[in-house]
Motif scaffolding. Structure first.
Motif, short mmCIF file in Angstrom:
data_model
loop_
_atom_site.label_atom_id
_atom_site.label_comp_id
_atom_site.label_asym_id
_atom_site.label_seq_id
_atom_site.Cartn_x
_atom_site.Cartn_y
_atom_site.Cartn_z
N GLN A 182 0.84 -1.22 0.00
CA GLN A 182 0.00 0.00 0.00
C GLN A 182 0.86 1.26 0.00
OE1 GLN A 182 -2.81 0.16 3.23
NE2 GLN A 182 -3.59 -1.89 2.76
N PHE A 183 1.90 1.23 0.83
CA PHE A 183 2.75 2.41 0.89
C PHE A 183 3.52 2.60 -0.42
CE2 PHE A 183 2.24 1.58 5.47
CZ PHE A 183 1.69 2.81 5.80
N SER A 184 3.92 1.47 -1.01
CA SER A 184 4.60 1.56 -2.30
C SER A 184 3.67 2.18 -3.34
CB SER A 184 5.06 0.16 -2.73
OG SER A 184 5.62 0.22 -4.01
N ALA A 185 2.41 1.76 -3.28
CA ALA A 185 1.44 2.28 -4.25
C ALA A 185 1.23 3.78 -4.10
CB ALA A 185 0.11 1.56 -4.06
N SER A 186 1.50 4.28 -2.90
CA SER A 186 1.33 5.73 -2.71
C SER A 186 2.61 6.50 -3.05
CB SER A 186 0.93 6.01 -1.25
OG SER A 186 1.95 5.60 -0.37
N GLY A 187 3.55 5.82 -3.70
CA GLY A 187 4.72 6.53 -4.22
C GLY A 187 5.99 6.35 -3.41
N VAL A 188 5.92 5.57 -2.34
CA VAL A 188 7.12 5.35 -1.52
C VAL A 188 7.92 4.19 -2.13
CG1 VAL A 188 7.96 4.74 0.78
CG2 VAL A 188 5.87 6.09 0.53
N SER A 189 9.21 4.38 -2.32
CA SER A 189 10.06 3.29 -2.77
C SER A 189 10.28 2.34 -1.61
CB SER A 189 11.42 3.82 -3.24
OG SER A 189 11.25 4.70 -4.31
N VAL A 190 10.04 1.05 -1.86
CA VAL A 190 10.16 0.07 -0.77
C VAL A 190 11.19 -0.97 -1.16
CG1 VAL A 190 8.95 -1.61 0.65
CG2 VAL A 190 7.74 0.44 -0.13
N LEU A 191 12.13 -1.22 -0.26
CA LEU A 191 13.13 -2.26 -0.48
C LEU A 191 13.05 -3.21 0.71
CD1 LEU A 191 15.47 -3.29 -2.19
CD2 LEU A 191 17.01 -1.77 -0.94
N VAL A 192 12.66 -4.44 0.43
CA VAL A 192 12.43 -5.42 1.50
C VAL A 192 13.48 -6.51 1.42
CG1 VAL A 192 10.79 -7.05 2.49
CG2 VAL A 192 9.95 -4.98 1.39
N ALA A 193 14.29 -6.63 2.46
CA ALA A 193 15.26 -7.71 2.53
C ALA A 193 14.59 -8.91 3.17
CB ALA A 193 16.48 -7.27 3.35
N THR A 194 14.64 -10.04 2.51
CA THR A 194 14.01 -11.24 3.07
C THR A 194 14.66 -12.50 2.49
OG1 THR A 194 11.92 -12.40 3.42
CG2 THR A 194 12.18 -11.26 1.31
N HIS A 195 14.61 -13.57 3.26
CA HIS A 195 15.02 -14.86 2.70
C HIS A 195 13.85 -15.84 2.78
CE1 HIS A 195 15.89 -15.34 7.01
NE2 HIS A 195 15.59 -16.60 6.81
N ASP A 196 12.66 -15.28 2.98
CA ASP A 196 11.44 -16.08 3.10
C ASP A 196 10.96 -16.46 1.70
OD1 ASP A 196 8.94 -17.10 3.51
OD2 ASP A 196 8.30 -15.57 4.95
N THR A 197 11.24 -17.70 1.30
CA THR A 197 10.90 -18.13 -0.06
C THR A 197 9.38 -18.15 -0.27
OG1 THR A 197 11.12 -20.40 0.73
CG2 THR A 197 12.99 -19.47 -0.46
N GLY A 198 8.66 -18.48 0.79
CA GLY A 198 7.20 -18.51 0.68
C GLY A 198 6.67 -17.13 0.31
N LEU A 199 7.24 -16.13 0.91
CA LEU A 199 6.84 -14.75 0.64
C LEU A 199 7.18 -14.38 -0.81
CD1 LEU A 199 5.72 -12.66 2.72
CD2 LEU A 199 8.00 -11.68 2.77
N LEU A 200 8.35 -14.81 -1.22
CA LEU A 200 8.80 -14.47 -2.58
C LEU A 200 7.92 -15.16 -3.62
CD1 LEU A 200 12.64 -14.73 -1.97
CD2 LEU A 200 11.32 -12.65 -2.30
N ASP A 201 7.48 -16.38 -3.28
CA ASP A 201 6.61 -17.10 -4.20
C ASP A 201 5.23 -16.44 -4.27
OD1 ASP A 201 8.62 -18.84 -4.69
OD2 ASP A 201 7.94 -20.36 -3.25
N THR A 202 4.76 -15.95 -3.14
CA THR A 202 3.42 -15.36 -3.08
C THR A 202 3.38 -14.00 -3.79
OG1 THR A 202 3.16 -16.42 -0.94
CG2 THR A 202 1.53 -14.74 -1.51
#
Lengths: 237, 355
Positions: A182-202
């Motif tokens: 939602q925040f990204s949609a409002s123009g904020v650049s979002v960089l998310v560091a993660t190693h959660d493969t489930g999240l990446l797949d979703t």
């Protein structure tokens, strides 16, 4: 826009956290930063937040070369970023309201505006009714939402999240990701560091993959996400 | 993204951002939380000042005092008691100085005149001497007055009567000026008197005064050295307390730093805490010193009465009390600054964790 040009971070001789990393992230993008533990994800975020300085290469954020930022101005740079942590880093000895208000107090805002902004931020993450509760009385997911509210309350143009769903179950993780989107949609650049493969797949968003400090792969993400985030694979160096 | 400096770095404040008279109105539908939220919110309305940078720092300082009441009280008592003795010495310094001056001031030089000097000449000489620099007052004692005093103080007046004439000379008692009083000045004055033709002999004895002054000087020096050590101890107590405060607040400092807090924002609560500790410790020190002073006054007065002295311990003036409180506040601030300047605590504030 975030631009890395041959950036290296060497902690000790021949022990690289990052080596010759180059990429460009456009404004308003939503990007995953992936890799195993020790791949260099947190180091990369620290470089952006100016918590570390690269041993080689240039980092340019919105046209500002970070190497030219004086130490006394680094805090001003951080005031224009939102940081979300894995363990949410909330201060347990004060209310949710006060936790979210902290970036605004640091920024020198008036009380009237602090109150307005904090209430709006908490409402946006669905915690308007918990403003005067203590963080320890909240669930893990709620605490992370407070962390997000704190990160966005000063209306940053860049949101850095380090394993924001690391301690949460799948459903709550999805909620947190929806919030970040939602925040990204409002123009904020979002960089998310993660190693959660489930999240990446979703969530099929553009991603930068690191391995042992090197950028080994880039993924442009689903077309709809690319369009919405104005992200193209061509902007990867 | 732009990095600006000074006040221009603050984001614009829209006029629409006005104070909401009822900030918890939206919370009235959330059941169990409603009452608590409303009361807390109302309480917070009165604490708007804690959301400014300086107000936040001050509020954090008081928060630590409140949250650790026993530990804070212990620290404050240690600080207050440690500072009480220097404060007591400071308060009694004026009384002791007055004692020294009075002891010297009451001393006099006696110039015995020749037997040929007439009373009129003696009185005129005494009058003339009084106008000279270094002399506060003079008193002429005629031969008859001297004899009367002698008879009153001794039991040998019959022996004197046998002599058939008054054997005592007239005398001028000279009271030196205390403002420029010292050993060499007294000796010089005595020498000048001795050179007068009408003067037969000059007698003065400042030995006991010198002894008293030496004792007072020694006591004063010991007092100030002790006060110095105790002040240093107080500084170390505050420094150690502030160091513990820094350690306790490490998490908050790190989070604030990650959120963009400047060095001054991070340091300010510690500096304020030091000043608050110093201020309260100074007030406690004044209270303890006043109690001690009050307890010492009666015994001192009794002792002074035994030596026919008019010495009394004076209570401190308001300005003296304010000076002690101000000094303690500065000491607390100094303790905090010393702590913040230590390399190890700088390291604490430079730790890069969180991400």
């Amino acid at each position: 826009m975030i631009q890395f040009e041959n950036v290296s971070l060497e902690y000790t001789t021949d022990q690289y956290a990052l080596r010759n990393v180059s990429f460009i992230l456009p404004d308003g993008s939503f990007t995953f930063l992936t890799g195993h533990s020790g791949a260099g994800k947190s180091s990369l975020l620290k470089l952006i937040a100016r918590l570390e300085k690269p041993t080689a290469g240039d980092i340019i954020i919105d046209g500002i070369d970070l190497s030219r930022v004086k130490p006394r101005q680094e805090h001003k740079l951080r005031q224009q970023m939102g940081l979300v942590f894995q363990d949410n880093q909330l201060l347990d000895d004060r209310s949710v309201f006060d936790n979210v208000a902290l970036p605004l107090i640091i920024g020198g805002y008036r009380y009237s505006e602090i109150k307005t902004r904090v209430k709006a931020a908490l409402k946006r993450v669905g915690l308007g009714h918990r403003a005067y509760d203590e963080p320890l009385s909240l669930s893990g997911g709620e605490q992370q939402r407070v962390g997000i509210a704190r990160a966005v309350v000063a209306k940053p143009r860049l949101l850095l999240a380090d394993e924001p769903t690391g301690n949460l179950d799948a459903d709550i993780s999805a909620e947190i990701m929806q919030l970040l989107m939602q925040f990204s949609a409002s123009g904020v650049s979002v960089l998310v560091a993660t190693h959660d493969t489930g999240l990446l797949d979703t969530f099929d968003f553009p991603r930068i993959q690191l391995h042992q400090g090197k950028l080994v792969d880039v993924h442009a993400g689903a077309p709809r996400n690319r369009t919405r985030a104005q992200f193209t694979s061509g902007e990867f160096a | 993204m732009a990095i600006e400096s000074g006040k221009s770095a603050k984001r614009p404040r829209p006029p629409s951002a006005t104070r909401n008279p009822n900030p918890t109105a939206h919370q009235n539908t959330v059941g169990a939380h409603t009452t608590l939220a409303m009361s807390d919110s109302d309480a917070r309305q009165s604490k708007a000042w804690t959301y400014s940078r300086r107000g936040y720092a001050l509020a954090q300082s008081f928060r630590q005092l409140r949250r650790r009441k026993l530990a804070s009280l212990s620290t404050l008592l240690v600080f207050g008691i440690t500072l009480a003795l220097p404060a007591l010495i400071f308060f009694t310094a004026n009384s002791l100085a007055a004692l020294g001056n009075r002891s010297v001031g009451e001393e006099s030089i006696t110039a015995y005149l020749t037997m040929q000097t007439l009373d009129l000449d003696g009185a005129a000489l005494a009058q003339r001497l009084q106008s000279q620099p270094g002399i506060k007052a003079t008193r002429y004692v005629s031969r008859d007055e001297a004899l009367a005093l002698f008879n009153a103080q001794t039991q040998i007046n019959q022996a004197v009567e046998l002599l058939g004439e008054n054997p005592l000379p007239g005398a001028i008692i000279v009271y030196p000026d205390t403002s420029a009083l010292n050993e060499s000045a007294i000796a010089q004055l005595a020498s000048q008197l001795d050179q007068l033709t009408a003067v037969e002999r000059v007698q003065f004895d400042l030995r006991w005064v010198k002894r008293l002054q030496a004792v007072l000087n020694l006591g004063r020096t010991i007092g100030w050295v002790l006060a110095g050590f105790l002040t240093l101890t107080a500084l170390l107590v505050i420094g150690n307390t502030m160091r513990l405060e820094l350690l306790r607040r490490q998490n908050e400092l790190e989070v604030s730093r990650l959120l963009g807090a400047s060095r001054s924002f991070l340091n300010r609560p510690i500096l304020y805490a030091g000043a608050v500790y110093g201020f309260i410790g100074g007030v406690l020190a004044c209270g303890i010193a006043l109690l001690a002073l009050n307890g010492l006054r009666d015994p001192t007065a009794e002792l002074s009465a035994l030596y026919s002295g008019g010495f009394e311990l004076l209570l401190p003036t308001v300005s003296q009390l304010l000076m002690v409180v101000a000094g303690a506040t500065i000491l607390g601030l100094a303790g905090a600054i010393v702590t913040l300047c230590q390399p190890k605590t700088q390291f604490l504030q430079n730790r890069r964790t969180g991400i």
